[in-house]
Design a protein around this motif. Structure first.
Motif, PDB file in Angstrom:
ATOM      1  N   ILE A  79       0.860  -1.188   0.000  1.00 17.20           N
ATOM      2  CA  ILE A  79       0.000   0.000   0.000  1.00 17.20           C
ATOM      3  C   ILE A  79       0.893   1.234   0.000  1.00 17.20           C
ATOM      4  CG2 ILE A  79      -1.794   1.295   1.226  1.00 17.20           C
ATOM      5  CD1 ILE A  79      -2.707  -1.340   2.503  1.00 17.20           C
ATOM      6  N   VAL A  80       0.714   2.093  -1.012  1.00 20.32           N
ATOM      7  CA  VAL A  80       1.491   3.335  -1.082  1.00 20.32           C
ATOM      8  C   VAL A  80       0.583   4.491  -0.667  1.00 20.32           C
ATOM      9  CG1 VAL A  80       2.807   4.899  -2.565  1.00 20.32           C
ATOM     10  CG2 VAL A  80       2.884   2.419  -2.985  1.00 20.32           C
ATOM     11  N   VAL A  81       0.942   5.152   0.415  1.00 17.07           N
ATOM     12  CA  VAL A  81       0.182   6.305   0.904  1.00 17.07           C
ATOM     13  C   VAL A  81       0.982   7.556   0.535  1.00 17.07           C
ATOM     14  CG1 VAL A  81      -0.720   7.486   2.947  1.00 17.07           C
ATOM     15  CG2 VAL A  81      -0.837   4.983   2.798  1.00 17.07           C
ATOM     16  N   ALA A  82       0.540   8.248  -0.520  1.00 13.96           N
ATOM     17  CA  ALA A  82       1.313   9.396  -1.024  1.00 13.96           C
ATOM     18  C   ALA A  82       0.756  10.677  -0.425  1.00 13.96           C
ATOM     19  CB  ALA A  82       1.252   9.448  -2.550  1.00 13.96           C
ATOM     20  N   ASP A  83       1.052  10.931   0.839  1.00 18.34           N
ATOM     21  CA  ASP A  83       0.482  12.106   1.508  1.00 18.34           C
ATOM     22  C   ASP A  83       1.454  12.630   2.563  1.00 18.34           C
ATOM     23  OD1 ASP A  83      -1.345  14.069   2.139  1.00 18.34           O
ATOM     24  OD2 ASP A  83      -2.557  12.787   3.434  1.00 18.34           O
ATOM     25  N   SER A  84       2.759  12.496   2.288  1.00 17.56           N
ATOM     26  CA  SER A  84       3.718  12.913   3.303  1.00 17.56           C
ATOM     27  C   SER A  84       4.787  13.801   2.672  1.00 17.56           C
ATOM     28  CB  SER A  84       4.307  11.672   3.989  1.00 17.56           C
ATOM     29  OG  SER A  84       5.046  12.029   5.121  1.00 17.56           O
ATOM     30  N   ASP A  85       5.926  13.833   3.318  1.00 23.13           N
ATOM     31  CA  ASP A  85       6.920  14.863   3.079  1.00 23.13           C
ATOM     32  C   ASP A  85       8.210  14.259   2.539  1.00 23.13           C
ATOM     33  OD1 ASP A  85       7.796  17.424   3.201  1.00 23.13           O
ATOM     34  OD2 ASP A  85       7.761  17.586   5.385  1.00 23.13           O
ATOM     35  N   ASP A 131      14.223  17.226   1.782  1.00 21.87           N
ATOM     36  CA  ASP A 131      14.284  18.564   1.183  1.00 21.87           C
ATOM     37  C   ASP A 131      14.040  18.382  -0.314  1.00 21.87           C
ATOM     38  OD1 ASP A 131      16.773  17.847  -0.029  1.00 21.87           O
ATOM     39  OD2 ASP A 131      17.873  18.557   1.725  1.00 21.87           O
ATOM     40  N   VAL A 132      14.174  19.436  -1.098  1.00 23.46           N
ATOM     41  CA  VAL A 132      13.807  19.309  -2.512  1.00 23.46           C
ATOM     42  C   VAL A 132      14.762  18.406  -3.296  1.00 23.46           C
ATOM     43  CG1 VAL A 132      12.576  21.507  -2.629  1.00 23.46           C
ATOM     44  CG2 VAL A 132      15.016  21.425  -3.172  1.00 23.46           C
ATOM     45  N   ASN A 133      15.923  18.101  -2.706  1.00 25.95           N
ATOM     46  CA  ASN A 133      16.884  17.221  -3.391  1.00 25.95           C
ATOM     47  C   ASN A 133      16.988  15.831  -2.782  1.00 25.95           C
ATOM     48  OD1 ASN A 133      17.795  19.286  -5.225  1.00 25.95           O
ATOM     49  ND2 ASN A 133      18.778  20.230  -3.441  1.00 25.95           N
ATOM     50  N   THR A 134      16.350  15.606  -1.638  1.00 22.05           N
ATOM     51  CA  THR A 134      16.538  14.351  -0.904  1.00 22.05           C
ATOM     52  C   THR A 134      15.185  13.712  -0.595  1.00 22.05           C
ATOM     53  OG1 THR A 134      18.371  15.490   0.192  1.00 22.05           O
ATOM     54  CG2 THR A 134      17.750  13.319   1.051  1.00 22.05           C
ATOM     55  N   PRO A 135      14.959  12.501  -1.129  1.00 29.27           N
ATOM     56  CA  PRO A 135      13.667  11.851  -0.875  1.00 29.27           C
ATOM     57  C   PRO A 135      13.598  11.299   0.544  1.00 29.27           C
ATOM     58  CG  PRO A 135      15.101  10.367  -2.090  1.00 29.27           C
ATOM     59  CD  PRO A 135      15.858  11.664  -1.941  1.00 29.27           C
ATOM     60  N   ALA A 136      12.385  11.093   1.017  1.00 28.28           N
ATOM     61  CA  ALA A 136      12.206  10.493   2.342  1.00 28.28           C
ATOM     62  C   ALA A 136      11.108   9.445   2.292  1.00 28.28           C
ATOM     63  CB  ALA A 136      11.853  11.563   3.358  1.00 28.28           C
ATOM     64  N   VAL A 168       4.823   4.949   3.152  1.00 28.00           N
ATOM     65  CA  VAL A 168       4.314   6.321   3.244  1.00 28.00           C
ATOM     66  C   VAL A 168       5.299   7.237   2.512  1.00 28.00           C
ATOM     67  CG1 VAL A 168       3.542   8.169   4.766  1.00 28.00           C
ATOM     68  CG2 VAL A 168       3.193   5.772   5.430  1.00 28.00           C
ATOM     69  N   THR A 169       4.858   7.719   1.349  1.00 30.68           N
ATOM     70  CA  THR A 169       5.700   8.560   0.494  1.00 30.68           C
ATOM     71  C   THR A 169       5.050   9.933   0.401  1.00 30.68           C
ATOM     72  OG1 THR A 169       4.522   7.976  -1.531  1.00 30.68           O
ATOM     73  CG2 THR A 169       6.315   6.528  -0.856  1.00 30.68           C
ATOM     74  N   GLY A 170       5.548  10.784  -0.452  1.00 31.34           N
ATOM     75  CA  GLY A 170       4.882  12.071  -0.578  1.00 31.34           C
ATOM     76  C   GLY A 170       5.516  12.984  -1.598  1.00 31.34           C
ATOM     77  N   VAL A 171       4.840  14.096  -1.805  1.00 27.20           N
ATOM     78  CA  VAL A 171       5.254  15.075  -2.807  1.00 27.20           C
ATOM     79  C   VAL A 171       5.586  16.421  -2.159  1.00 27.20           C
ATOM     80  CG1 VAL A 171       3.941  14.087  -4.714  1.00 27.20           C
ATOM     81  CG2 VAL A 171       2.822  15.639  -3.124  1.00 27.20           C
ATOM     82  N   GLU A 172       5.549  16.448  -0.834  1.00 28.05           N
ATOM     83  CA  GLU A 172       5.799  17.723  -0.154  1.00 28.05           C
ATOM     84  C   GLU A 172       7.287  17.889   0.147  1.00 28.05           C
ATOM     85  OE1 GLU A 172       3.129  18.280   3.167  1.00 28.05           O
ATOM     86  OE2 GLU A 172       1.445  17.449   2.032  1.00 28.05           O
TER      87      GLU A 172
END
Ligand SMILES: [Zn+2]
Length: 477
Positions: A201-207, A210-215, A432-436
């Protein structure tokens, strides 16, 4: 022989990755355009706002999913709230079953947004998607319409390299009331259990870090909120007549609230647990800048700063019902109500944490003041099991798409519905992934999405889908 086989597999993988990357880049301009279309719909899910906009945004999302041409079903539905007849806002659900024993992936995001606040606080109108520099501004441009579009664009790129014929099972669940407490989420899960069942399950609603480093978000605090009412008198009295001999409710409330923290600002409630994990470097100066601390004001708590935010509890008074300053008369207040919002460390259930706070408040009520607690709302914290193969796949996809190793992060905030997902699908691996990014300002004026982050998030997910397509579920190995 072995060697050449390995080489040919490696180059097949490389070719597939290259094709997926090309498809993501090719589709990126239309993904931005479609995201702009979603931002134009003011889909605020709060009860004081017109629900037709949320319905319109569900329609728009369903249209995007139908146009992908990979799903057997795409539907819009509303589940009841709790045990009542009232229905929640419309959610979109799209699905295609897995073939040939492959895995199924469930992609989650939400299409509703927070209220915009005052238009004057925005540099461009909240529902007018506007690019300035490398960011797209607008309410929902990041949270979470970019999450919706990351799923759509990733599936589109993945399917473009496979044709409609791939084996991976796919379900997409786009919720319509995440910003209003996910009131019908649990019932929606029960009603659509079979369709939503997934290995990953991929929950794409997090952070991101920084703009160069995924989390990859691997821990989330839980939350407990409630109303506390403190009463000392059956009615108000003149403060000159009785002040000094009878306690007013404000005095009792202020003294009671002051017992919740110790002198350094740490939470001082017995039974509220904290854990101590390793956290990435984050300095006091960065905290001062990020949180806009005024000169001379100190940070509170102890231990590493990210530990305080991720793995320790916090208690905040977020509202107070008492006479306003303008209307203040020389009166002893008979009762005062406050809203208390607590964050719960991973490792403790929200209900245990609530009991600890309630016990503390009752034990520390000064002058025998009466204590009432109601409007209790709880959400459990969450810790990802990082040993699952999907976590390794996701981190590899992030490293490849961003060119930088991902950071495993915690979040001081809460996503309470994740506890529902874990309860209903205990075997699923949750990512838990994200676009923020730290400058996104979700929920605030001038919310924005970094377009480079958006592109890399789409590529990450497209690579992940492509690689999961080649796997059988761990349980079937
Ligand atoms: Zn969100």
């Amino acid at each position: 022989m072995m060697q050449s086989q390995k080489n040919s597999t490696e180059s097949d993988d490389d070719q597939r990755d290259a094709a997926v990357t090309e498809a993501v880049l090719e589709g990126f301009p239309s993904a931005i355009g479609e995201l702009g279309g979603l931002v134009r719909i003011p889909s605020v899910s709060w009860s004081a706002f017109d629900p037709h906009h949320v319905a319109a945004s569900a329609d728009a999302v369903a249209g995007l999913l139908r146009d992908l041409d990979v799903f057997e079903t795409v539907s819009i539905s509303r589940a009841p709230i709790g045990d009542g007849d009232e229905l929640g806002h419309p959610a979109v659900l799209a699905a295609r079953p897995a073939r040939n024993g492959r895995q199924t992936v469930l992609l989650y995001a939400h299409h509703d947004v927070q209220p915009p606040g005052k238009d004057d606080d925005w540099d461009s109108a909240p529902y007018e998607p506007t690019v300035r520099g490398d960011r797209l501004y607008g309410r929902g441009a990041a949270d979470d319409k970019a999450g919706v579009m990351a799923h759509v664009a990733a599936i589109r790129a993945f399917a473009a390299t496979r044709g409609a014929d791939f084996d991976l099972g796919l379900a997409v669940f786009i919720e319509g009331e995440e910003e209003f407490g996910s009131r019908s989420f649990a019932n929606f899960l029960e009603q659509n259990r079979a369709t939503l069942a997934a290995d990953v399950i991929v929950v794409a609603d997090s952070d991101n870090w920084d703009v160069n480093t995924p989390a990859l978000t691997v821990s989330l605090r839980g939350n407990v909120t409630f109303r506390l009412t403190v009463r000392t008198l059956a009615h108000a009295s003149h403060s000159g007549m009785f002040g000094g001999a009878v306690p007013d409710a404000m005095l009792a409330t202020v003294r009671l609230l002051s017992t919740l923290h110790s002198d350094d600002g740490s939470v001082a409630v017995d039974g509220l647990l904290a854990s101590d994990g390793d956290t990435p470097e984050y300095t006091d100066e960065t905290l001062r800048t990020d949180a806009a601390l005024l000169d001379g004001v100190q940070s509170i708590g102890s231990g590493s700063i990210l530990g305080r935010l991720w793995t320790k509890p916090s208690i905040t008074v977020t509202g107070i019902d008492a006479p306003s300053v303008a209307n203040a008369s020389n009166t002893l207040s008979p009762s005062v109500s406050v809203r208390i919002s607590a964050r719960i460390a991973p490792g403790q259930s929200a209900s245990d944490a609530f009991r600890a706070i309630e016990t503390h408040l009752r034990a520390n009520a000064p002058f025998g003041a009466r204590i009432e607690i109601d409007e209790v709302d709880t959400g459990d914290p969450f810790l990802v099991d990082t040993s699952g193969p999907a976590v390794a796949d996701a981190k590899k996809a992030m490293a490849d798409a961003w060119g930088v190793e991902p950071v495993e992060t915690g979040i001081g905030g809460s996503i309470p519905f994740i506890a529902d997902l874990v309860r209903v699908f205990p075997r699923a691996q949750i990512l838990v992934t994200g676009v923020e990014d730290p400058d996104t300002r979700a929920h605030s004026p001038n919310e924005s999405l970094h377009l480079g982050v958006f592109k890399r998030a789409i590529l990450t997910e497209a690579l992940l889908l492509s690689r999961l397509d080649g796997r059988t579920p761990p349980s079937k190995v």
